[in-house]
Design a protein around this motif. Structure first.
Motif, PDB file in Angstrom:
ATOM      1  N   GLU A  78      40.233  40.945  45.005  1.00 26.23           N
ATOM      2  CA  GLU A  78      40.742  39.579  45.045  1.00 26.23           C
ATOM      3  C   GLU A  78      39.835  38.690  45.888  1.00 26.23           C
TER       4      GLU A  78
ATOM      5  N   GLY B 147      37.969  36.154  43.668  1.00 29.06           N
ATOM      6  CA  GLY B 147      38.845  34.993  43.697  1.00 29.06           C
ATOM      7  C   GLY B 147      39.914  35.000  42.623  1.00 29.06           C
ATOM      8  N   VAL B 148      40.415  36.178  42.293  1.00 20.41           N
ATOM      9  CA  VAL B 148      41.460  36.341  41.281  1.00 20.41           C
ATOM     10  C   VAL B 148      42.608  37.141  41.904  1.00 20.41           C
ATOM     11  N   PRO B 149      43.854  36.694  41.780  1.00 22.59           N
ATOM     12  CA  PRO B 149      44.974  37.403  42.414  1.00 22.59           C
ATOM     13  C   PRO B 149      45.094  38.843  41.935  1.00 22.59           C
TER      14      PRO B 149
ATOM     15  N   LYS C 140      36.680  35.419  36.367  1.00 20.98           N
ATOM     16  CA  LYS C 140      35.836  34.545  37.183  1.00 20.98           C
ATOM     17  C   LYS C 140      34.745  33.893  36.352  1.00 20.98           C
TER      18      LYS C 140
ATOM     19  N   TRP D 216      39.010  30.748  38.408  1.00 23.74           N
ATOM     20  CA  TRP D 216      40.403  30.849  38.838  1.00 23.74           C
ATOM     21  C   TRP D 216      40.665  29.925  40.008  1.00 23.74           C
ATOM     22  N   ASN D 217      41.757  29.191  39.943  1.00 27.14           N
ATOM     23  CA  ASN D 217      42.212  28.338  41.031  1.00 27.14           C
ATOM     24  C   ASN D 217      43.313  29.071  41.774  1.00 27.14           C
ATOM     25  N   MET D 218      43.000  29.554  42.969  1.00 30.65           N
ATOM     26  CA  MET D 218      43.973  30.340  43.736  1.00 30.65           C
ATOM     27  C   MET D 218      45.147  29.483  44.214  1.00 30.65           C
ATOM     28  N   ASN D 219      45.028  28.154  44.145  1.00 28.71           N
ATOM     29  CA  ASN D 219      46.122  27.285  44.566  1.00 28.71           C
ATOM     30  C   ASN D 219      47.115  27.001  43.444  1.00 28.71           C
TER      31      ASN D 219
ATOM     32  N   ASN E 188      44.346  28.099  34.761  1.00 30.92           N
ATOM     33  CA  ASN E 188      44.357  29.564  34.824  1.00 30.92           C
ATOM     34  C   ASN E 188      44.928  30.158  33.533  1.00 30.92           C
TER      35      ASN E 188
END
Length: 430
Positions: free
Chosen positions: A118, A122-124, A242, A247-250, A329
């Protein structure tokens, strides 16, 4: 990138097949003969100059000559076209309690590795596990067809348009070329290179051309092994998300919402999903127009997320039914598998693994779908009724549907090939 039945990318594959014309569709009517298959392989060899990555004609012929036509590819394409399913059936099975429990167990057991993936990509981690669970039930369901056979058979059953003469211009042909290159470069072991009917393989189901471009050796053993290494498969999946969309983690994949009454007419059920990607705008603007998030108890609450991400409307079946605002996403997962239903299966499973719940708004049906445990119960009953071809595996396949139809007829009821919570009780009552 996975390909599985009965929905997901199967629908996209068949739509693409249809676009090549009636001649291509006729190939599905009966198995390819040995002469037809041999001629197809020769034709593929003659077009290696169009391969997206370098491939010598002699290398293709040397390796492809070991391939065999596998009619399971054709049969699977026909099943995908002939067995339509409902959203509430598939999500009930793919995100059931058993799968959620197993996903949480993997998260607890492999937390440090998943956290590293993660952080790096940058991906949950829950999204990665969601894909893992949907694709192969966390590993054991990777497919049973030799990947080379599947790739060649798929290319022959889905011939390219005559206009596909540019480099890498034909997806089906490129998949066959990539399978040959993977073997040429010894990136997999041939003795266990098995996958789906459309040549997807490994724990998170990559087709050969995506594997070539995106495979990651995360466990550091010198081999990107998505078949045997969970870490490699997870990292490769995260790398796909990615590299092909970001990916937008928010932002979550979806937020379930209530739509103001005066705007609901636009979203009435029309027999297909409503996805308005061109209407993306910051969440605060949807809030200003009266849209609200739905709390677990069904009560509306403010639409607020860090960074005020852009989102757009998505309604799987229109109103009445669940309504969502989805982020970019959603589009990123859609590039992994070209099915809206697949995206929501992954996102819902990920949400449940993370401790969240099901959708708040009920589906517009009086006969909700079955969990896999309930499907197994039904299948055991069908087997006891003499349907020897039915196996209690929790998968609503063709044999199970055939038996369901026969039992409805035997009870003097209108024939149908699908059961839900209500109709299962009706069918099984003495």
């Amino acid at each position: 990138m996975a390909i599985r039945l009965p929905s997901c990318i199967a629908g996209a594959a068949l739509a693409a097949l249809a676009s090549t014309g009636a001649g291509a569709q006729s190939l599905l009517e009966q198995p390819l003969g040995s002469d037809q298959f041999a001629a197809c392989v020769q034709g593929l060899a003659d077009k290696t100059a169009t391969a997206g990555r370098p491939l010598a004609r002699e290398d293709f012929l040397r390796i492809a000559s070991a391939g065999k036509y596998d009619d399971r590819v054709r049969q699977s394409m026909l099943i995908a076209a002939g067995e339509p399913t409902f959203w509430w059936d598939e999500l009930a099975a793919t995100t059931d309690e058993d799968r959620v429990r197993e996903g949480r167990a993997i998260l607890a057991r492999e937390g440090p590795t998943l956290q590293k993936i993660e952080s790096q990509f940058g991906v949950p981690r829950e999204i990665v596990l969601g894909i893992y669970g949907i694709e192969t039930n966390f590993g054991p369901s990777q497919g049973k067809i030799p990947v080379l056979d599947a790739a060649l058979s798929y290319a022959c059953l889905r011939p390219c348009a005559a206009s596909a003469t540019g480099t890498g211009s034909c997806i089906a042909r490129e998949r066959a070329y990539a399978a040959v290159r993977v073997l040429r470069d010894r990136r997999v072991r041939t003795d266990n290179w098995l996958g789906s009917w459309a040549a997807a393989f490994g724990r998170t189901q990559f087709v050969p051309d995506s594997f070539e471009q995106l495979a990651v050796d995360f466990d550091g053993d010198g081999v990107a092994d998505i078949i045997n290494s969970e870490a490699d498969a997870w990292a490769t999946t995260a790398n796909h998300l990615k590299q092909r969309g970001g990916w937008n983690m928010n932002a979550p994949v979806y937020v379930e919402v209530s739509i103001p009454k005066e705007q609901q007419a636009e979203f009435a059920a029309s027999g297909k999903s409503i996805r308005l990607a061109d209407r993306a705008k910051p969440l605060s603007q949807w809030m200003a127009q009266g849209w609200r998030a739905l709390a677990p108890d069904g009560q509306p609450k403010p639409l607020e997320l860090a960074g005020d991400p852009e989102m757009y409307p998505f309604l799987p079946v229109g109103l009445p039914g669940p309504a969502f605002l989805v982020s970019r996403n959603f589009d990123t997962v859609l590039r992994y598998n070209r099915s809206e239903r697949y995206v929501m299966e992954v996102a819902l499973l990920a949400n449940k693994i993370a401790g969240g719940g099901d959708f708040v708004t009920p589906w517009p049906t009086d006969d909700p779908g079955l969990t896999r445990a309930q499907v197994r119960e039904l299948q055991a009953w069908l087997a006891q009724r003499g349907h020897a071809q039915v196996t209690a595996d929790g998968v609503m396949g063709r044999n199970t549907r055939d038996a369901i139809e026969q039992e409805f007829v035997a009870k003097g009821l209108p024939p149908q090939r699908r059961v839900g919570q209500r109709t299962m009780r009706l069918l099984m009552q003495p």
